[in-house]
Design a protein around this motif. Structure first.
Motif, PDB file in Angstrom:
ATOM      1  N   SER A  25       0.828  -1.208   0.000  1.00  0.00           N
ATOM      2  CA  SER A  25       0.000   0.000   0.000  1.00  0.00           C
ATOM      3  C   SER A  25       0.864   1.260   0.000  1.00  0.00           C
ATOM      4  O   SER A  25       0.446   2.294  -0.516  1.00  0.00           O
ATOM      5  CB  SER A  25      -0.965   0.002   1.180  1.00  0.00           C
ATOM      6  N   GLY A  26       2.075   1.177   0.543  1.00  0.00           N
ATOM      7  CA  GLY A  26       2.973   2.325   0.517  1.00  0.00           C
ATOM      8  C   GLY A  26       3.599   2.567  -0.843  1.00  0.00           C
ATOM      9  O   GLY A  26       3.963   3.695  -1.175  1.00  0.00           O
ATOM     10  N   LYS A  27       3.727   1.522  -1.643  1.00  0.00           N
ATOM     11  CA  LYS A  27       4.365   1.638  -2.954  1.00  0.00           C
ATOM     12  C   LYS A  27       3.367   1.859  -4.084  1.00  0.00           C
ATOM     13  O   LYS A  27       3.729   2.350  -5.145  1.00  0.00           O
ATOM     14  CB  LYS A  27       5.158   0.366  -3.267  1.00  0.00           C
ATOM     15  N   ARG A  28       2.136   1.475  -3.876  1.00  0.00           N
ATOM     16  CA  ARG A  28       1.121   1.470  -4.923  1.00  0.00           C
ATOM     17  C   ARG A  28       0.755   2.889  -5.351  1.00  0.00           C
ATOM     18  O   ARG A  28       0.691   3.801  -4.542  1.00  0.00           O
ATOM     19  CB  ARG A  28      -0.119   0.762  -4.380  1.00  0.00           C
ATOM     20  N   LYS A  29       0.513   3.070  -6.637  1.00  0.00           N
ATOM     21  CA  LYS A  29       0.072   4.352  -7.194  1.00  0.00           C
ATOM     22  C   LYS A  29      -1.373   4.227  -7.648  1.00  0.00           C
ATOM     23  O   LYS A  29      -1.763   3.252  -8.281  1.00  0.00           O
ATOM     24  CB  LYS A  29       0.929   4.764  -8.394  1.00  0.00           C
ATOM     25  N   LYS A  30      -2.174   5.217  -7.314  1.00  0.00           N
ATOM     26  CA  LYS A  30      -3.567   5.247  -7.748  1.00  0.00           C
ATOM     27  C   LYS A  30      -3.621   5.701  -9.206  1.00  0.00           C
ATOM     28  O   LYS A  30      -2.882   6.611  -9.611  1.00  0.00           O
ATOM     29  CB  LYS A  30      -4.375   6.217  -6.894  1.00  0.00           C
ATOM     30  N   PRO A  31      -4.503   5.109  -9.997  1.00  0.00           N
ATOM     31  CA  PRO A  31      -4.630   5.531 -11.397  1.00  0.00           C
ATOM     32  C   PRO A  31      -4.940   7.026 -11.540  1.00  0.00           C
ATOM     33  O   PRO A  31      -4.427   7.685 -12.449  1.00  0.00           O
ATOM     34  CB  PRO A  31      -5.772   4.670 -11.939  1.00  0.00           C
ATOM     35  N   GLN A  32      -5.739   7.580 -10.636  1.00  0.00           N
ATOM     36  CA  GLN A  32      -6.070   9.002 -10.717  1.00  0.00           C
ATOM     37  C   GLN A  32      -4.841   9.878 -10.510  1.00  0.00           C
ATOM     38  O   GLN A  32      -4.736  10.956 -11.092  1.00  0.00           O
ATOM     39  CB  GLN A  32      -7.142   9.379  -9.685  1.00  0.00           C
ATOM     40  N   GLU A  33      -3.906   9.425  -9.668  1.00  0.00           N
ATOM     41  CA  GLU A  33      -2.642  10.147  -9.476  1.00  0.00           C
ATOM     42  C   GLU A  33      -1.887  10.246 -10.793  1.00  0.00           C
ATOM     43  O   GLU A  33      -1.377  11.303 -11.147  1.00  0.00           O
ATOM     44  CB  GLU A  33      -1.748   9.369  -8.498  1.00  0.00           C
ATOM     45  N   ILE A  34      -1.811   9.115 -11.482  1.00  0.00           N
ATOM     46  CA  ILE A  34      -1.077   9.067 -12.748  1.00  0.00           C
ATOM     47  C   ILE A  34      -1.769   9.947 -13.781  1.00  0.00           C
ATOM     48  O   ILE A  34      -1.109  10.668 -14.531  1.00  0.00           O
ATOM     49  CB  ILE A  34      -0.951   7.610 -13.248  1.00  0.00           C
ATOM     50  N   LEU A  35      -3.102   9.929 -13.817  1.00  0.00           N
ATOM     51  CA  LEU A  35      -3.842  10.780 -14.740  1.00  0.00           C
ATOM     52  C   LEU A  35      -3.574  12.252 -14.447  1.00  0.00           C
ATOM     53  O   LEU A  35      -3.320  13.041 -15.368  1.00  0.00           O
ATOM     54  CB  LEU A  35      -5.341  10.482 -14.666  1.00  0.00           C
ATOM     55  N   LEU A  36      -3.602  12.636 -13.187  1.00  0.00           N
ATOM     56  CA  LEU A  36      -3.350  14.024 -12.810  1.00  0.00           C
ATOM     57  C   LEU A  36      -1.942  14.457 -13.218  1.00  0.00           C
ATOM     58  O   LEU A  36      -1.750  15.528 -13.804  1.00  0.00           O
ATOM     59  CB  LEU A  36      -3.547  14.208 -11.308  1.00  0.00           C
ATOM     60  N   LEU A  37      -0.959  13.616 -12.928  1.00  0.00           N
ATOM     61  CA  LEU A  37       0.420  13.943 -13.283  1.00  0.00           C
ATOM     62  C   LEU A  37       0.606  14.029 -14.801  1.00  0.00           C
ATOM     63  O   LEU A  37       1.355  14.873 -15.296  1.00  0.00           O
ATOM     64  CB  LEU A  37       1.376  12.909 -12.688  1.00  0.00           C
ATOM     65  N   THR A  38      -0.091  13.163 -15.521  1.00  0.00           N
ATOM     66  CA  THR A  38      -0.006  13.197 -16.982  1.00  0.00           C
ATOM     67  C   THR A  38      -0.624  14.478 -17.520  1.00  0.00           C
ATOM     68  O   THR A  38      -0.070  15.113 -18.420  1.00  0.00           O
ATOM     69  CB  THR A  38      -0.702  11.967 -17.593  1.00  0.00           C
ATOM     70  N   TYR A  71       2.794  -0.655 -13.202  1.00  0.00           N
ATOM     71  CA  TYR A  71       3.667  -0.255 -12.089  1.00  0.00           C
ATOM     72  C   TYR A  71       3.270  -0.994 -10.808  1.00  0.00           C
ATOM     73  O   TYR A  71       4.118  -1.521 -10.088  1.00  0.00           O
ATOM     74  CB  TYR A  71       3.585   1.259 -11.877  1.00  0.00           C
ATOM     75  N   ASN A  72       1.969  -1.029 -10.535  1.00  0.00           N
ATOM     76  CA  ASN A  72       1.484  -1.661  -9.310  1.00  0.00           C
ATOM     77  C   ASN A  72       1.772  -3.165  -9.290  1.00  0.00           C
ATOM     78  O   ASN A  72       2.098  -3.717  -8.233  1.00  0.00           O
ATOM     79  CB  ASN A  72      -0.007  -1.395  -9.114  1.00  0.00           C
ATOM     80  N   LEU A  73       1.658  -3.833 -10.426  1.00  0.00           N
ATOM     81  CA  LEU A  73       1.971  -5.265 -10.476  1.00  0.00           C
ATOM     82  C   LEU A  73       3.442  -5.510 -10.164  1.00  0.00           C
ATOM     83  O   LEU A  73       3.789  -6.434  -9.422  1.00  0.00           O
ATOM     84  CB  LEU A  73       1.607  -5.852 -11.841  1.00  0.00           C
ATOM     85  N   THR A  74       4.308  -4.674 -10.707  1.00  0.00           N
ATOM     86  CA  THR A  74       5.737  -4.792 -10.411  1.00  0.00           C
ATOM     87  C   THR A  74       5.987  -4.597  -8.920  1.00  0.00           C
ATOM     88  O   THR A  74       6.731  -5.367  -8.296  1.00  0.00           O
ATOM     89  CB  THR A  74       6.530  -3.745 -11.219  1.00  0.00           C
ATOM     90  N   GLN A  75       5.361  -3.589  -8.343  1.00  0.00           N
ATOM     91  CA  GLN A  75       5.546  -3.314  -6.914  1.00  0.00           C
ATOM     92  C   GLN A  75       4.944  -4.416  -6.046  1.00  0.00           C
ATOM     93  O   GLN A  75       5.456  -4.719  -4.973  1.00  0.00           O
ATOM     94  CB  GLN A  75       4.933  -1.961  -6.551  1.00  0.00           C
ATOM     95  N   MET A  76       3.871  -5.031  -6.524  1.00  0.00           N
ATOM     96  CA  MET A  76       3.235  -6.117  -5.781  1.00  0.00           C
ATOM     97  C   MET A  76       4.182  -7.301  -5.645  1.00  0.00           C
ATOM     98  O   MET A  76       4.372  -7.843  -4.561  1.00  0.00           O
ATOM     99  CB  MET A  76       1.952  -6.557  -6.494  1.00  0.00           C
ATOM    100  N   TYR A  77       4.796  -7.695  -6.753  1.00  0.00           N
ATOM    101  CA  TYR A  77       5.711  -8.838  -6.719  1.00  0.00           C
ATOM    102  C   TYR A  77       6.971  -8.501  -5.927  1.00  0.00           C
ATOM    103  O   TYR A  77       7.504  -9.355  -5.217  1.00  0.00           O
ATOM    104  CB  TYR A  77       6.036  -9.316  -8.136  1.00  0.00           C
ATOM    105  N   GLU A  78       7.416  -7.264  -6.002  1.00  0.00           N
ATOM    106  CA  GLU A  78       8.570  -6.848  -5.202  1.00  0.00           C
ATOM    107  C   GLU A  78       8.225  -6.884  -3.711  1.00  0.00           C
ATOM    108  O   GLU A  78       9.034  -7.323  -2.895  1.00  0.00           O
ATOM    109  CB  GLU A  78       9.007  -5.446  -5.608  1.00  0.00           C
ATOM    110  N   SER A  79       7.032  -6.454  -3.359  1.00  0.00           N
ATOM    111  CA  SER A  79       6.592  -6.482  -1.961  1.00  0.00           C
ATOM    112  C   SER A  79       6.498  -7.909  -1.449  1.00  0.00           C
ATOM    113  O   SER A  79       6.885  -8.200  -0.312  1.00  0.00           O
ATOM    114  CB  SER A  79       5.231  -5.797  -1.812  1.00  0.00           C
ATOM    115  N   ALA A  80       5.989  -8.815  -2.288  1.00  0.00           N
ATOM    116  CA  ALA A  80       5.891 -10.222  -1.898  1.00  0.00           C
ATOM    117  C   ALA A  80       7.280 -10.819  -1.681  1.00  0.00           C
ATOM    118  O   ALA A  80       7.487 -11.600  -0.747  1.00  0.00           O
ATOM    119  CB  ALA A  80       5.125 -11.019  -2.946  1.00  0.00           C
ATOM    120  N   ARG A  81       8.243 -10.465  -2.529  1.00  0.00           N
ATOM    121  CA  ARG A  81       9.620 -10.933  -2.340  1.00  0.00           C
ATOM    122  C   ARG A  81      10.203 -10.412  -1.035  1.00  0.00           C
ATOM    123  O   ARG A  81      10.904 -11.120  -0.334  1.00  0.00           O
ATOM    124  CB  ARG A  81      10.503 -10.515  -3.517  1.00  0.00           C
TER     125      ARG A  81
END
Length: 118
Positions: free
Chosen positions: A39-52, A101-111
């Motif tokens: 949850s600390g690494k995850r990015k919300k889609p709306q965040e990415i839209l705003l930044l874009t 991005y979130n999928l990458t962070q998910m697998y990294e968090s699991a590791r």
């Protein structure tokens, strides 16, 4: 598990499937640690839209820096979002950018949880 999932807003179906798969054999303390890290690494889609969208007005490529794509961020910065075409494509694909991005962070968090020895 449901309590943990409720704490993650805008959870995409791919993320839900990955979380279910990764946490299936985890103990309760491992699940708790996983969700805390993720949850600390995850990015919300709306965040990415705003930044874009900021790329149209302020600085192109900010979303790429936030997603850890430094090379693409520099390219967008120097080319004005590839003459705004790249920025437009990112506006259309913002959910995919966030999900990848979130999928990458998910697998990294699991590791990380697996390595901690809990």
């Amino acid at each position: 598990m449901q309590n943990y999932l409720m704490s993650l807003p805008d959870l995409q179906p791919e993320e839900m499937a990955g979380i279910n798969e990764l946490t299936a054999n985890m103990s309760e303390s491992q699940k708790q640690q996983f969700f805390m890290i993720y949850s600390g690494k995850r990015k919300k889609p709306q965040e990415i839209l705003l930044l874009t969208c900021l790329g149209f007005i302020v600085v192109a490529g900010v979303q790429r820096f936030v997603l850890g794509q430094i090379g693409m961020g520099i390219l967008y910065l120097l080319t004005g979002g590839l003459c705004l075409i790249g920025t437009i494509v990112d506006v259309v694909n913002y959910k995919r950018l966030a999900t990848d991005y979130n999928l990458t962070q998910m697998y990294e968090s699991a590791r990380m949880v697996g390595m901690s020895g809990i």
